[in-house]
Motif scaffolding. Structure first.
Motif, short mmCIF file in Angstrom:
data_model
loop_
_atom_site.label_atom_id
_atom_site.label_comp_id
_atom_site.label_asym_id
_atom_site.label_seq_id
_atom_site.Cartn_x
_atom_site.Cartn_y
_atom_site.Cartn_z
N THR A 83 10.27 -0.15 0.80
CA THR A 83 9.69 0.47 -0.43
C THR A 83 11.12 1.43 -1.15
OG1 THR A 83 9.69 2.72 0.97
CG2 THR A 83 7.36 1.56 0.20
N ARG A 88 7.25 7.58 -1.49
CA ARG A 88 5.96 8.13 -0.29
C ARG A 88 5.74 9.58 -0.65
NH1 ARG A 88 6.45 4.05 3.28
NH2 ARG A 88 8.08 4.44 4.32
N ASN A 120 2.43 1.56 3.40
CA ASN A 120 1.39 3.17 3.61
C ASN A 120 1.81 3.47 1.83
OD1 ASN A 120 -0.18 5.27 4.37
ND2 ASN A 120 1.52 6.43 5.41
N ILE A 121 2.16 3.42 0.86
CA ILE A 121 1.60 4.00 -0.14
C ILE A 121 0.30 4.86 -0.64
CG2 ILE A 121 2.47 3.48 -2.63
CD1 ILE A 121 3.84 1.12 -2.00
#
Length: 210
Positions: A83, A88, A120-121
């Motif tokens: 990312t 996040r 883990n978005i």
């Protein structure tokens, strides 16, 4: 100017630094099929549906094989995708202040969901390339987002990194912010509109309901 009630994002080049693995996947697919089309040509059209890209590159006759190979390669390489800084953090910030979020991407759902899960978005809603026959910049691609969150286009901020993202936001009537990734992404020089630009995703936090 309407207050922001929803923030929607493009995925590749905006939330995730995926172009390096896309390059490997595209070039591997070219070798597999003994074709000669450089990644730089493919990248020009990223953001629109894959079949449309192949049509623009005069590769439609290879659509079935290319689609299978390319997305298989990108799925295999998903672990190498990272990312962009602050991705996040922005989703967590939006959740805390009551702003809903979505991702509108040309990626197939299987690949997009895999990446969002691996990275883990914490996005609220996902619209993918295989949800529609025609994708961005067609305005109707945003209909599911507008309906689900009961927001007007003017209450949505769309964040992207390509000219097609800008065209899409204009067509829908959403406010657009260009993510340049500290100079990684560039819009064509012939776009003369004044465009809001951020270099880091955390800059979106200053847009709080503005």
């Amino acid at each position: 100017m309407s207050k922001i009630k929803h923030i929607s994002f493009d995925l590749d080049g905006t939330l995730i630094d995926s172009f390096p693995i896309m390059k490997v996947a595209w070039e591997s697919s070219m070798v597999d099929l003994n074709l000669n089309c450089g990644f730089s040509e493919y990248k020009k059209h990223v953001g629109v549906p894959f079949p449309t890209i192949l049509e623009l590159l005069d590769l439609s006759s290879y659509e079935k094989d290319l689609s299978k190979l390319y997305f298989s390669h990108t799925k295999r390489l998903a672990g190498d995708v990272k990312t962009f800084y602050g991705a996040r953090d922005v989703f967590n910030w939006a959740s805390k202040i009551g702003i809903s979020t979505s991702i509108i991407t040309a990626k197939p759902r299987e690949n997009a969901e895999l990446l969002c899960d691996k990275l883990n978005i914490p996005v609220n809603f996902l619209v993918c390339g295989d949800d529609h026959r025609h994708g961005k910049p067609n305005a109707f691609v945003a209909d599911a987002v507008l309906e689900k969150f009961d927001v007007l286009p003017s209450e949505v901020l769309y964040v992207g990194d390509m000219a097609v993202d800008f065209q899409f936001a204009l067509n829908v009537g959403m406010r657009f912010v260009f993510f340049d990734g500290n100079g990684i992404n560039r819009l064509p020089d012939n776009i003369v509109n004044e465009i809001e630009t951020i270099s880091c995703l955390t800059e979106l936090m200053s847009y709080s309901r503005s």
